[in-house]
Design an enzyme around this catalytic site. Structure first.
Site, short mmCIF file in Angstrom:
data_model
loop_
_atom_site.label_atom_id
_atom_site.label_comp_id
_atom_site.label_asym_id
_atom_site.label_seq_id
_atom_site.Cartn_x
_atom_site.Cartn_y
_atom_site.Cartn_z
N GLN A 1 -7.87 -0.56 3.33
CA GLN A 1 -8.53 -1.00 4.37
C GLN A 1 -10.02 -1.45 3.75
O GLN A 1 -10.66 -2.13 4.72
CB GLN A 1 -8.71 0.07 5.57
CG GLN A 1 -7.34 0.25 6.40
CD GLN A 1 -6.97 -0.88 7.09
OE1 GLN A 1 -7.59 -2.02 7.55
NE2 GLN A 1 -5.55 -0.77 7.50
N THR B 1 12.95 -6.83 -10.34
CA THR B 1 12.44 -8.34 -10.81
C THR B 1 11.19 -8.65 -9.69
O THR B 1 11.38 -8.29 -8.67
CB THR B 1 13.56 -9.33 -10.32
OG1 THR B 1 14.60 -8.63 -11.07
CG2 THR B 1 13.26 -10.63 -10.72
N CYS C 1 1.57 1.91 12.05
CA CYS C 1 2.77 2.71 11.56
C CYS C 1 2.99 3.73 12.30
O CYS C 1 4.08 4.28 12.23
CB CYS C 1 2.61 2.94 10.07
SG CYS C 1 1.65 1.73 9.21
N SER D 1 -3.40 -3.66 -1.01
CA SER D 1 -2.26 -4.22 -0.30
C SER D 1 -2.88 -5.66 0.11
O SER D 1 -3.79 -6.09 0.42
CB SER D 1 -1.96 -3.48 0.93
OG SER D 1 -0.85 -4.19 1.54
N HIS E 1 -1.36 -7.85 2.52
CA HIS E 1 -1.23 -8.48 4.02
C HIS E 1 -2.49 -8.04 4.68
O HIS E 1 -2.53 -8.50 5.72
CB HIS E 1 -0.14 -7.98 4.48
CG HIS E 1 0.27 -6.56 4.94
ND1 HIS E 1 0.25 -6.38 6.05
CD2 HIS E 1 0.27 -5.53 4.30
CE1 HIS E 1 0.57 -4.93 6.20
NE2 HIS E 1 0.63 -4.21 4.94
N GLY F 1 0.95 -1.08 -0.04
CA GLY F 1 0.06 0.02 0.12
C GLY F 1 0.92 1.20 -0.07
O GLY F 1 0.62 2.22 -0.76
N THR F 2 1.74 1.27 0.93
CA THR F 2 2.71 2.51 1.07
C THR F 2 3.42 2.92 -0.47
O THR F 2 3.23 3.88 -0.97
CB THR F 2 3.74 2.14 1.82
OG1 THR F 2 3.32 1.76 3.35
CG2 THR F 2 4.60 3.46 2.17
N ASN G 1 -8.29 3.81 8.39
CA ASN G 1 -7.72 2.60 9.38
C ASN G 1 -7.83 2.74 10.73
O ASN G 1 -7.61 1.64 11.34
CB ASN G 1 -6.16 2.49 8.86
CG ASN G 1 -5.49 3.80 9.04
OD1 ASN G 1 -5.71 4.68 8.17
ND2 ASN G 1 -4.57 3.83 9.72
C1 LIG Z 1 -5.11 3.10 4.99
C2 LIG Z 1 -3.81 2.62 4.54
N1 LIG Z 1 -2.91 2.93 3.59
C3 LIG Z 1 -1.77 2.35 3.43
C4 LIG Z 1 -1.37 1.46 4.27
C5 LIG Z 1 0.04 0.89 4.14
O1 LIG Z 1 -0.02 -0.44 3.42
P1 LIG Z 1 1.31 -1.17 3.34
O2 LIG Z 1 1.46 -1.93 4.87
O3 LIG Z 1 0.76 -2.32 2.45
O4 LIG Z 1 2.46 -0.57 2.96
C6 LIG Z 1 -1.82 1.10 5.27
C7 LIG Z 1 -1.40 -0.09 6.24
O5 LIG Z 1 -1.71 -0.09 7.50
C8 LIG Z 1 -3.23 1.48 5.88
O6 LIG Z 1 -4.23 1.18 6.75
#
Ligand SMILES: Cc1ncc(COP(=O)(O)O)c(C=O)c1O
Length: 380
Positions: A178, A236, A323, A198, A200, A70-71, A150
């Site tokens: 989310q 890759t 995070c 994302s 995970h 996601g990031t 989130n």
């Molecule tokens: C709303 C939201 N965006 C982005 C992310 C980041 O995703 P990733 O952990 O896959 O980098 C998160 C992770 O908690 C999230 O909740």
């Protein structure tokens, strides 16, 4: 008994996903860019996985780019789009309770000279649409709004936000990390130009995600190299993670209806029981929030203390975004909602999945019913 209620931070992988990753690592390890037969086999798996991910959001395979999560998807979408389109305008708009992956990307662009507007939220965490409408001008090229918050699970009115964009000059990026796998997402119907997801958060492996980029939307790479992923994301490809992600997406989407019903019931039980049996419980998630998140405060008890007391009882929760929780003690999301300090200081995020059970929720309530009054006495 270990009770994992931190599913918005990350989820346990489905055993079938772990098996897919394992098999792929052992049997399909060639580089998909290689010209030989094994390379072609890996490329085929990549193509097949891309098709699966595209179908889950109603996009086409050529609009899906695999990323590390996601990031990275958020960063490529926001920075890549702003850089590619800066001649069209300089104003970019987001809102104050986005994930750090979005907020920091906007801060970086602000440093570069972009004019950043951050829209506020109301007391339930919904963005102020009047403020947004007034902020959009001829110079605006991008709106970035999350689908689901989130921390408190507020589901944003993405269709309404999308209607404020012309989708020619001003595009909409949605961080759907989310929401993905929990509520149906249709990029075509909702007119979403860029979408981050994302793996995970849906019982897939960590370190893999995808960015949807609507055909025709110009976007610059932020990583340079071998021009994989149509040149947008060099490096890759992590085939095993991609295959695991596709497997998780298929499984999660197939069980969306039953999961949503089961998890909604668990969340409702948790909230109802706590509100009925404990004094002064404040629910910070709005009425129609996502079924996987219940943000609840126990004023008089510091959230960090309660988190560790729960941990000593085998219950895993968080005080906010994973995070963020190591750096800042208290939630900036709840602060932006202008909640009272004792509500912010005592907030716990319970995030559920279909792997949780009614017995687990009953046990969590039992522990809280015992510990919260005791802690309130001690902390008074
Ligand atoms: C709303 C939201 N965006 C982005 C992310 C980041 O995703 P990733 O952990 O896959 O980098 C998160 C992770 O908690 C999230 O909740």
């Amino acid at each position: 008994m270990e009770i994992y209620l931190d599913n918005s931070a990350t989820t346990a992988v489905y055993p079938e996903v772990a098996q897919t990753v394992y098999n792929t690592m052992l049997q399909n390890y060639a580089n998909p860019s290689a010209l030989h037969r094994m390379g072609k086999q890996a490329e085929d798996l990549l193509t097949q996985s891309r098709k699966i991910i595209a179908s889950t959001v109603y996009g086409t395979p050529s609009e899906i780019y695999f990323t590390s999560g996601g990031t990275e998807s958020d960063n490529i979408a926001i920075i890549g789009y702003a850089h590619a389109n800066k001649r069209s305008g300089n104003r970019i708009i987001t809102q104050t309770t986005e994930h750090a992956a979005v907020l920091e990307a906007f801060a970086k662009l602000e440093e570069e000279g972009f004019e950043v507007v951050r829209i506020g939220v109301d007391s339930e965490g919904f963005p102020l649409l009047d403020e947004l409408e007034a902020a959009i001008d001829d110079n605006t090229i991008l709106l970035s709004f999350m689908y689901v918050n989130n921390e408190n699970g507020a589901i944003f009115p993405i269709d309404k936000i999308s209607a404020l964009c012309d989708h020619k000059k001003c595009m909409l990026h949605v961080d759907a990390v989310q929401a993905y796998g929990k509520i149906p997402i249709n990029v075509t119907k909702s007119k979403i130009d860029l979408l981050s997801v994302s793996s995970h958060k849906i019982h897939g492996p960590n370190g893999i995600g995808a960015l949807y980029v609507r055909k025709g939307v110009k976007i610059n790479p932020i990583v340079f190299g071998g021009k994989q992923e149509q040149g947008l994301r060099s490096g890759t490809e992590n085939i095993a993670a991609v295959a695991g992600f596709a497997k998780a997406a298929q499984m999660k989407l197939a069980s969306l209806d039953s999961d949503s019903q089961k998890v909604s019931e668990l969340k409702n039980t948790l909230i109802k029981t706590l509100c009925e049996t404990l004094e002064n419980v404040v629910v910070n998630s709005p009425e129609n929030s996502i079924y996987s998140i219940a943000n609840i405060s126990f004023p008089g008890v510091k959230s960090e203390v309660l988190l560790h007391v729960l941990e000593s009882n085998g219950i895993y929760v968080s005080t906010g975004s994973a995070c963020n929780s190591k750096k800042n003690k208290f939630s900036y999301v709840l602060k932006e909602m202008k909640l009272k300090n004792d509500v912010i200081d005592s907030a716990i995020r319970f995030s559920l999945s279909a792997m949780n059970t009614k017995e687990e929720i009953d046990q969590v309530c039992k522990v809280l019913q015992k510990e919260v009054p005791l802690l309130r006495k001690i902390m008074r």
